[in-house]
Scaffold this motif. Structure first.
Motif, PDB file in Angstrom:
ATOM      1  N   MET A   1     -32.328  27.064 -38.990  1.00 19.60           N
ATOM      2  CA  MET A   1     -31.053  27.367 -38.351  1.00 19.60           C
ATOM      3  C   MET A   1     -29.910  26.957 -39.280  1.00 19.60           C
ATOM      4  O   MET A   1     -29.946  25.890 -39.891  1.00 19.60           O
ATOM      5  N   LYS A   2     -28.894  27.817 -39.369  1.00 14.53           N
ATOM      6  CA  LYS A   2     -27.753  27.538 -40.223  1.00 14.53           C
ATOM      7  C   LYS A   2     -26.490  27.456 -39.382  1.00 14.53           C
ATOM      8  O   LYS A   2     -26.204  28.345 -38.589  1.00 14.53           O
ATOM      9  N   ILE A   3     -25.741  26.380 -39.570  1.00 14.70           N
ATOM     10  CA  ILE A   3     -24.522  26.139 -38.805  1.00 14.70           C
ATOM     11  C   ILE A   3     -23.334  26.162 -39.755  1.00 14.70           C
ATOM     12  O   ILE A   3     -23.375  25.572 -40.842  1.00 14.70           O
ATOM     13  N   MET A   4     -22.277  26.831 -39.337  1.00 14.95           N
ATOM     14  CA  MET A   4     -21.038  26.808 -40.109  1.00 14.95           C
ATOM     15  C   MET A   4     -20.028  25.940 -39.379  1.00 14.95           C
ATOM     16  O   MET A   4     -19.694  26.197 -38.220  1.00 14.95           O
ATOM     17  N   VAL A   5     -19.568  24.885 -40.045  1.00 15.84           N
ATOM     18  CA  VAL A   5     -18.589  23.962 -39.479  1.00 15.84           C
ATOM     19  C   VAL A   5     -17.207  24.358 -39.990  1.00 15.84           C
ATOM     20  O   VAL A   5     -16.977  24.414 -41.202  1.00 15.84           O
ATOM     21  N   ILE A   6     -16.296  24.658 -39.069  1.00 17.74           N
ATOM     22  CA  ILE A   6     -14.929  25.027 -39.437  1.00 17.74           C
ATOM     23  C   ILE A   6     -13.979  24.061 -38.744  1.00 17.74           C
ATOM     24  O   ILE A   6     -13.940  23.992 -37.514  1.00 17.74           O
ATOM     25  N   ALA A   7     -13.233  23.304 -39.527  1.00 18.98           N
ATOM     26  CA  ALA A   7     -12.381  22.272 -38.937  1.00 18.98           C
ATOM     27  C   ALA A   7     -11.080  22.147 -39.709  1.00 18.98           C
ATOM     28  O   ALA A   7     -11.007  22.442 -40.904  1.00 18.98           O
ATOM     29  N   ARG A   8     -10.062  21.700 -39.000  1.00 23.74           N
ATOM     30  CA  ARG A   8      -8.773  21.383 -39.613  1.00 23.74           C
ATOM     31  C   ARG A   8      -8.648  19.859 -39.589  1.00 23.74           C
ATOM     32  O   ARG A   8      -8.334  19.264 -38.561  1.00 23.74           O
ATOM     33  N   PHE A  49     -12.998  23.753 -44.469  1.00 24.53           N
ATOM     34  CA  PHE A  49     -11.881  22.932 -44.015  1.00 24.53           C
ATOM     35  C   PHE A  49     -10.575  23.689 -44.222  1.00 24.53           C
ATOM     36  O   PHE A  49     -10.259  24.115 -45.338  1.00 24.53           O
ATOM     37  N   LEU A  50      -9.820  23.855 -43.143  1.00 21.83           N
ATOM     38  CA  LEU A  50      -8.539  24.547 -43.177  1.00 21.83           C
ATOM     39  C   LEU A  50      -7.437  23.497 -43.310  1.00 21.83           C
ATOM     40  O   LEU A  50      -7.272  22.647 -42.428  1.00 21.83           O
ATOM     41  N   LEU A  51      -6.691  23.546 -44.394  1.00 19.29           N
ATOM     42  CA  LEU A  51      -5.672  22.525 -44.631  1.00 19.29           C
ATOM     43  C   LEU A  51      -4.553  22.630 -43.594  1.00 19.29           C
ATOM     44  O   LEU A  51      -4.119  23.734 -43.253  1.00 19.29           O
ATOM     45  N   HIS A  53      -1.491  21.347 -44.005  1.00 21.57           N
ATOM     46  CA  HIS A  53      -0.198  21.342 -44.686  1.00 21.57           C
ATOM     47  C   HIS A  53      -0.446  21.646 -46.164  1.00 21.57           C
ATOM     48  O   HIS A  53      -1.582  21.561 -46.645  1.00 21.57           O
ATOM     49  N   PRO A  54       0.593  22.011 -46.911  1.00 23.13           N
ATOM     50  CA  PRO A  54       0.397  22.307 -48.338  1.00 23.13           C
ATOM     51  C   PRO A  54      -0.162  21.096 -49.078  1.00 23.13           C
ATOM     52  O   PRO A  54       0.199  19.952 -48.784  1.00 23.13           O
ATOM     53  N   TYR A  55      -1.043  21.355 -50.039  1.00 23.19           N
ATOM     54  CA  TYR A  55      -1.642  20.260 -50.791  1.00 23.19           C
ATOM     55  C   TYR A  55      -1.756  20.665 -52.256  1.00 23.19           C
ATOM     56  O   TYR A  55      -2.356  21.683 -52.582  1.00 23.19           O
ATOM     57  N   THR A  56      -1.182  19.845 -53.142  1.00 27.88           N
ATOM     58  CA  THR A  56      -1.184  20.137 -54.571  1.00 27.88           C
ATOM     59  C   THR A  56      -2.613  20.222 -55.101  1.00 27.88           C
ATOM     60  O   THR A  56      -3.438  19.344 -54.845  1.00 27.88           O
ATOM     61  N   GLY A  57      -2.880  21.281 -55.847  1.00 28.09           N
ATOM     62  CA  GLY A  57      -4.213  21.486 -56.400  1.00 28.09           C
ATOM     63  C   GLY A  57      -5.064  22.401 -55.554  1.00 28.09           C
ATOM     64  O   GLY A  57      -6.152  22.809 -55.971  1.00 28.09           O
ATOM     65  N   PHE A  58      -4.569  22.714 -54.350  1.00 28.73           N
ATOM     66  CA  PHE A  58      -5.314  23.597 -53.454  1.00 28.73           C
ATOM     67  C   PHE A  58      -4.379  24.698 -52.945  1.00 28.73           C
ATOM     68  O   PHE A  58      -4.238  24.914 -51.749  1.00 28.73           O
ATOM     69  N   GLU A  59      -3.723  25.376 -53.899  1.00 34.10           N
ATOM     70  CA  GLU A  59      -2.801  26.448 -53.535  1.00 34.10           C
ATOM     71  C   GLU A  59      -3.528  27.766 -53.281  1.00 34.10           C
ATOM     72  O   GLU A  59      -2.938  28.730 -52.811  1.00 34.10           O
ATOM     73  N   CYS A  60      -4.811  27.811 -53.609  1.00 34.46           N
ATOM     74  CA  CYS A  60      -5.607  29.003 -53.323  1.00 34.46           C
ATOM     75  C   CYS A  60      -6.983  28.562 -52.829  1.00 34.46           C
ATOM     76  O   CYS A  60      -7.383  27.411 -53.018  1.00 34.46           O
ATOM     77  N   LYS A  61      -7.674  29.472 -52.191  1.00 28.76           N
ATOM     78  CA  LYS A  61      -8.987  29.162 -51.632  1.00 28.76           C
ATOM     79  C   LYS A  61      -9.947  28.758 -52.747  1.00 28.76           C
ATOM     80  O   LYS A  61     -10.021  29.420 -53.776  1.00 28.76           O
ATOM     81  N   ARG A  62     -10.662  27.662 -52.534  1.00 32.40           N
ATOM     82  CA  ARG A  62     -11.599  27.215 -53.561  1.00 32.40           C
ATOM     83  C   ARG A  62     -12.688  26.356 -52.943  1.00 32.40           C
ATOM     84  O   ARG A  62     -12.551  25.832 -51.834  1.00 32.40           O
ATOM     85  N   ASN A  68     -21.613  13.288 -52.018  1.00 26.82           N
ATOM     86  CA  ASN A  68     -22.633  12.610 -51.212  1.00 26.82           C
ATOM     87  C   ASN A  68     -23.106  13.445 -50.024  1.00 26.82           C
ATOM     88  O   ASN A  68     -23.635  12.909 -49.056  1.00 26.82           O
ATOM     89  N   LEU A  69     -22.919  14.777 -50.097  1.00 26.32           N
ATOM     90  CA  LEU A  69     -23.432  15.671 -49.060  1.00 26.32           C
ATOM     91  C   LEU A  69     -24.253  16.788 -49.698  1.00 26.32           C
ATOM     92  O   LEU A  69     -24.070  17.113 -50.874  1.00 26.32           O
ATOM     93  N   ARG A  70     -25.125  17.401 -48.899  1.00 22.69           N
ATOM     94  CA  ARG A  70     -25.931  18.518 -49.392  1.00 22.69           C
ATOM     95  C   ARG A  70     -25.102  19.770 -49.602  1.00 22.69           C
ATOM     96  O   ARG A  70     -25.474  20.653 -50.368  1.00 22.69           O
ATOM     97  N   SER A  71     -23.995  19.883 -48.883  1.00 23.08           N
ATOM     98  CA  SER A  71     -23.196  21.105 -48.907  1.00 23.08           C
ATOM     99  C   SER A  71     -21.847  20.864 -49.572  1.00 23.08           C
ATOM    100  O   SER A  71     -21.264  19.781 -49.457  1.00 23.08           O
ATOM    101  N   SER A  72     -21.363  21.868 -50.271  1.00 21.51           N
ATOM    102  CA  SER A  72     -19.978  21.852 -50.729  1.00 21.51           C
ATOM    103  C   SER A  72     -19.100  22.322 -49.571  1.00 21.51           C
ATOM    104  O   SER A  72     -19.599  22.683 -48.504  1.00 21.51           O
ATOM    105  N   ALA A  73     -17.790  22.316 -49.769  1.00 21.81           N
ATOM    106  CA  ALA A  73     -16.873  22.740 -48.708  1.00 21.81           C
ATOM    107  C   ALA A  73     -15.923  23.804 -49.243  1.00 21.81           C
ATOM    108  O   ALA A  73     -15.412  23.695 -50.365  1.00 21.81           O
ATOM    109  N   LEU A  74     -15.698  24.818 -48.430  1.00 19.44           N
ATOM    110  CA  LEU A  74     -14.680  25.809 -48.738  1.00 19.44           C
ATOM    111  C   LEU A  74     -13.345  25.272 -48.233  1.00 19.44           C
ATOM    112  O   LEU A  74     -13.206  24.951 -47.055  1.00 19.44           O
ATOM    113  N   ILE A  75     -12.367  25.139 -49.123  1.00 21.57           N
ATOM    114  CA  ILE A  75     -11.051  24.620 -48.761  1.00 21.57           C
ATOM    115  C   ILE A  75     -10.072  25.793 -48.714  1.00 21.57           C
ATOM    116  O   ILE A  75      -9.905  26.517 -49.697  1.00 21.57           O
TER     117      ILE A  75
END
Length: 398
Positions: A1-8, A49-51, A53-62, A68-75
């Motif tokens: 089973m695959k779960i997608m976690v979407i959080a702000r 993870f949905l930001l 507020h604006p955050y320097t270094g994350f001006e585009c989706k990356r 320390n986790l098995r999964s990376s995160a889409l920011i």
């Protein structure tokens, strides 16, 4: 089973983006859930993870590699609109613009996923996913008055979408028992697919016998420094109490810090008030263990993490009444009414300082609450995973 976690994520976000390490530096609910999910090797998961507020270094989706986790995160970034800080209407437009743009940005990642875990800030996303027979588990960090009224009473497009999410058979709600409108929402839903728990506690229980007399009476508040968290009322109450031999420790960071520092100076409390800034969890607990009283004048709910942790270490607690809270566990704490909050809090502080028996009585009540109601985060997350496993594996409703 695959779960997608979407959080702000609000709390702990800076630590994650700067270090690429999943740490207990903010919301304990998310920290322990994702750590538990990572340890549950029979489940695959992805993070988005949905930001907020604006955050320097994350001006585009990356993608962000988390060490320390098995999964990376889409920011997914957040974009400010010109003049939004000056005009309320533009600020609202900015909010909905980012909702839409962030959801569009994650659409490619949704393909192939049928099980989702989202937060209260993304309830509208559930309204887009449910028509495609997706299964949506929602973590509610309490139920705000706005959400409750929109679901149960109001009649507009926004409220209709929320009501659709809350009443759909493919939705499940795991709600923090925070002393807000949680119980009322559960009752309105007849407790169908709506489960409510206190947050877990992972600090050692301490039973205190008497107050230390070799230092000032120490009052601690643990929360983001925001208007609705009540730190300004605490400072004013401390001044109005007339007690001189006290020390106030405000743990947390936020947009109100400068105003609170100015207020402490204006009230001639600057030499008795400590602003610690943001602390990792273990360091915040050290301050709690040295405190005499915790004050939580949080407008959003009675049972915040600071109240639960104070009870676990045997501290008396002053907490603010909430119009939606009908929980009998309020009896364990010194509750302050919404009217005349500053005056009532000042009187309570005076009594806690001057009447050791009164303070001891509420310390014992905190201990009783802790023993009867609180469990570890390990057991709390295990309960949640049992519910999720049953929910995700049952046949989807048409």
């Amino acid at each position: 089973m695959k779960i997608m976690v979407i959080a702000r994520l609000f709390s702990g976000l800076n630590t994650l983006l700067e270090s690429g390490h999943w740490e207990h530096a903010g919301s304990p609910a998310y920290y322990h859930f994702i750590r538990g999910l990572d340890a549950e090797t029979s489940w695959d998961y992805t993070l988005c993870f949905l930001l907020p507020h604006p955050y320097t270094g994350f001006e585009c989706k990356r993608s962000l590699n988390i060490t320390n986790l098995r999964s990376s995160a889409l920011i997914v970034p957040y974009y400010s609109l010109p003049f939004s800080s000056s005009f309320t209407l533009i600020k609202k437009a900015e909010y909905f613009y980012n909702k839409l743009s962030q959801y569009i940005a994650v659409l490619p990642s949704l393909i192939g996923s049928n099980c989702f875990y989202i937060d209260r800030e993304n309830l509208l996303l559930g309204a887009f996913l449910l028509p495609f027979k997706k299964k949506i588990a929602v973590r509610l960090l309490g139920v705000t008055e706005s959400v409750y009224l929109n679901v149960t009473q109001k009649r507009n497009i926004y409220s209709s979408l929320l009501r659709y999410v809350f009443t759909h058979r493919n939705s499940l709600f795991i709600c923090t028992r925070d002393g807000s409108f949680s119980d009322q929402m559960g009752a309105w839903l007849s407790w169908k697919r709506f489960y409510i728990f206190f947050n877990g506690i992972d600090i050692e229980r301490i039973e205190r016998n008497k107050r230390r007399e070799d230092r000032p009476f120490t009052i601690v508040s643990v929360s983001r420094l925001e208007k609705n968290k009540g730190q300004s009322q605490l400072l004013q109450a401390a001044k109005h109490s007339g007690v001189k031999n006290i020390r106030i420790i405000l743990i947390g960071e936020g947009v109100e810090r400068r105003k609170l520092e100015s207020l402490a100076k204006e009230l001639e409390l600057e030499d008795r008030t400590i602003f610690t800034g943001k602390l990792i969890h273990n360091n915040a607990i050290k301050y709690l263990e040295e405190a005499d009283l915790v004050v939580s004048l949080n407008c959003n709910g009675v049972f915040g993490n600071n109240v639960l942790e104070a009870a676990q270490v045997g501290l008396p607690v002053i907490a603010l009444e909430h119009p939606g809270c009908q929980d009998e566990n309020q009896k364990y704490f010194c509750m302050i009414p919404r009217k005349e909050t500053t005056e009532k809090t000042a009187h309570a502080i005076y009594r806690f300082v001057k009447d050791p028996d009164f303070a001891r009585h509420y310390g014992e009540k905190s201990q009783n609450f802790s023993k009867q109601q609180l469990i570890s985060w390990k057991h709390r997350i295990e309960k949640e995973f049992v519910l999720l496993d049953e929910f995700y594996n049952e046949k989807k409703a048409e």
